[in-house]
Design an enzyme around this catalytic site. Sequence first.
Site, PDB file in Angstrom:
ATOM      1  N   CYS A  95      40.870  65.271   3.966  1.00 43.70           N
ATOM      2  CA  CYS A  95      41.239  63.859   3.917  1.00 43.70           C
ATOM      3  C   CYS A  95      42.621  63.614   4.521  1.00 43.70           C
ATOM      4  O   CYS A  95      42.850  62.591   5.192  1.00 43.70           O
ATOM      5  CB  CYS A  95      41.182  63.337   2.485  1.00 43.70           C
ATOM      6  SG  CYS A  95      42.252  64.207   1.318  1.00 43.70           S
TER       7      CYS A  95
ATOM      8  N   HIS B 168      43.850  62.557  -2.597  1.00 45.30           N
ATOM      9  CA  HIS B 168      43.218  61.892  -1.459  1.00 45.30           C
ATOM     10  C   HIS B 168      44.274  61.186  -0.616  1.00 45.30           C
ATOM     11  O   HIS B 168      45.414  61.003  -1.046  1.00 45.30           O
ATOM     12  CB  HIS B 168      42.171  60.894  -1.965  1.00 45.30           C
ATOM     13  CG  HIS B 168      41.228  60.413  -0.903  1.00 45.30           C
ATOM     14  ND1 HIS B 168      40.674  61.245   0.046  1.00 45.30           N
ATOM     15  CD2 HIS B 168      40.739  59.172  -0.632  1.00 45.30           C
ATOM     16  CE1 HIS B 168      39.884  60.545   0.834  1.00 45.30           C
ATOM     17  NE2 HIS B 168      39.917  59.280   0.458  1.00 45.30           N
TER      18      HIS B 168
ATOM     19  N   ASP C 279      39.385  53.909   5.134  1.00 44.35           N
ATOM     20  CA  ASP C 279      39.257  55.308   4.719  1.00 44.35           C
ATOM     21  C   ASP C 279      38.235  55.981   5.629  1.00 44.35           C
ATOM     22  O   ASP C 279      37.024  55.903   5.409  1.00 44.35           O
ATOM     23  CB  ASP C 279      38.818  55.411   3.261  1.00 44.35           C
ATOM     24  CG  ASP C 279      38.826  56.842   2.739  1.00 44.35           C
ATOM     25  OD1 ASP C 279      38.829  57.775   3.563  1.00 44.35           O
ATOM     26  OD2 ASP C 279      38.833  57.038   1.508  1.00 44.35           O
TER      27      ASP C 279
END
Length: 661
Positions: free
Chosen positions: A225, A267, A282
């Site tokens: 991520c 994250h 995202d």
Amino acid sequence: MELKKDSNAVSIDMLLIVHSEKRRAAQGTHSDRQADPGALPQRRGGLQGVGNGIRRWQRFEGNDVHGSLAEKQHPQQTQVITSYDNQGTQLTVEVHPRDAMPQLLKKFSLAKRLQSDKNGNTRPRQPGTKDAHAYPWDRSSLKSMPLDLRQFEKLDTYASQVTVKSGLDELVSDLLQEAHSDLERVRVIWIWICHHIEYDVEATQEKDRQAFKPTDILRTQKTNCDGYAGLFEKMCRIAGVQCVTVPGYSKGFGYQTGQSFSGEFDHAWNAVYLEGRWHLVDSTWGSGLVDSSTSKFTFLYNEFYFLTHPALFIEDHFPDNKNWQLLKPPQSLRQFESNMYHKSEFYNKGMLSAHPETSVLRTVNGKATITIESRAPTLFMFMLNGKQEHGLLSLRKNGMKLDIYPPAVGTHKLQIFAKGNSDVYSSVLEYTLKCNYVDLSVRLPAELHQPVGPSWFSEQMGIVKPSHPDPIIHTSDGRCSVSFGVEEGISVLASLHGDEGPITEETQRRYIFQLQREKRAELKVQLPQAGKFALKIFVKKRLEPGNYVFVFNYLLCCTNTKVNWPMFPESFGNWGQDNELLEPLSGVLPANRDVSFKLKLHGVAKALVKGQDTWPLTLNQEGYWEGSCSTAGCREIYVMVLENANHNFYSYILKYKVNAQ
């Protein structure tokens, strides 16, 4: 020091404090490790420590830098240090070998670069009041700005087909060939990353892994991520769009309903500045998903996480800095932990709300009720502990209602799925269900499938105007009659199912006798005993091949322990849908008795009853075939018809059994 290239280039004022080599040597290794206060220990997820702002090391060439000791070991490699303070100020410093030519002028004179405002300010602006959206969600849109996704169709196709030829700058340049606004620039970058970069599950599971560099990501087309967010930010900056990486907590892979969050962030995502306002994306979650059972990543594009409305984004993303929630009022961490988690598919499938708005439910008198509101009619299903049992799910025009009855005391997992416009059911909600009491009187048949009761779906399948609109039918004597309109060309089939008693796969249709009157079907039902039964309704287009399709079922309830109805007579293929049986309705006849018959038969020349002997039936003025026969010496009785008066071949249409003497 001041560097300028042209009117669009940035200006940098820099104060350098220089120490002599002798003083530096005297400070020793300890001073080297403290040379940069931003070089904090690396956190899980590739994120650096967070104080008032975000400080992180980022290297685009060579190995990662963790202090001046690393600089001594790699004196010929370029290093880039980026730091943000709590006011959003960004400082980027490049450290070059002594004889190398600085590349700052070259970097800032690219055709695509960060655009400065009227004051010449190029640093990312901190989110303010005008960036904030109201909380809770106002149901207006899934996006934080008006979008018509159809306008991106050609652009998305183009971006997804662009390949890496050399470096990042050339890739961005190729992507921007078809992009003519900041929104389109962000879109092509988003689409390219989501369709080409794979989530690296193995690397993510390594506790002491190195940070992902854009060059390595382009080479392997894998990252975590942090790498997704870092790559997205870098590409946006090359494209001249303001973008920042936002670290925080997430309700993603491995999340357990009701869990709390503390310690390191797990994250990272991005905020982009478009049309005078910050927006959230995202690309990690936009690219696909990880199968929890196999830990394998699958590319599965998810539009939801592109410019998501902040009031929806906060459901599974909690940033380190509350300003990056882009909400008014902002949510606390405790609210984030306790709020109901609606998966992205909840909104992708057109859901609007669910009640109750908590992820942990407690039964009341052995029962819990969940309702969902949707924008349009859609199909639902549920699973309790992995099985489609112990619940009554009824469809509504804009949503559904589910009554769930856990079979045992304890904690249970409840999943709800929706179909939406696709052909596949997707998980949209998960509940933890706590039960401290079981109502033994509410044992539902295992064959009671979903949905229960007629609805918009049964109308869509050709069943209209039912006599019983409610999903539950109570009968005191064990008998009931259900009727409904049937559209032209539709055939109906019904079966009865119970967990106990004489009903078997062979006899599940023998306790139902189906009659057809013009465009309306009637189902006469006789229960073999007291209890709860599922009356399942199937349909099929007569002229089309294939099997009958399940549409819905009723729950039949009878508490009369004296109920003991026999089966209806067995019907054969020549029993027409428009035929009608008035008597005898019982499929088992008494021995040594004269039994009367009365039927309405269409398209028949002659009719008779055959047992030990043959008894003809006569057609009366009302259109019914009538007569009687004796059951003496018989084990079975048949009703037979002659359809063509010119032939002598009779067909069986009904069969009765005779009780033993």
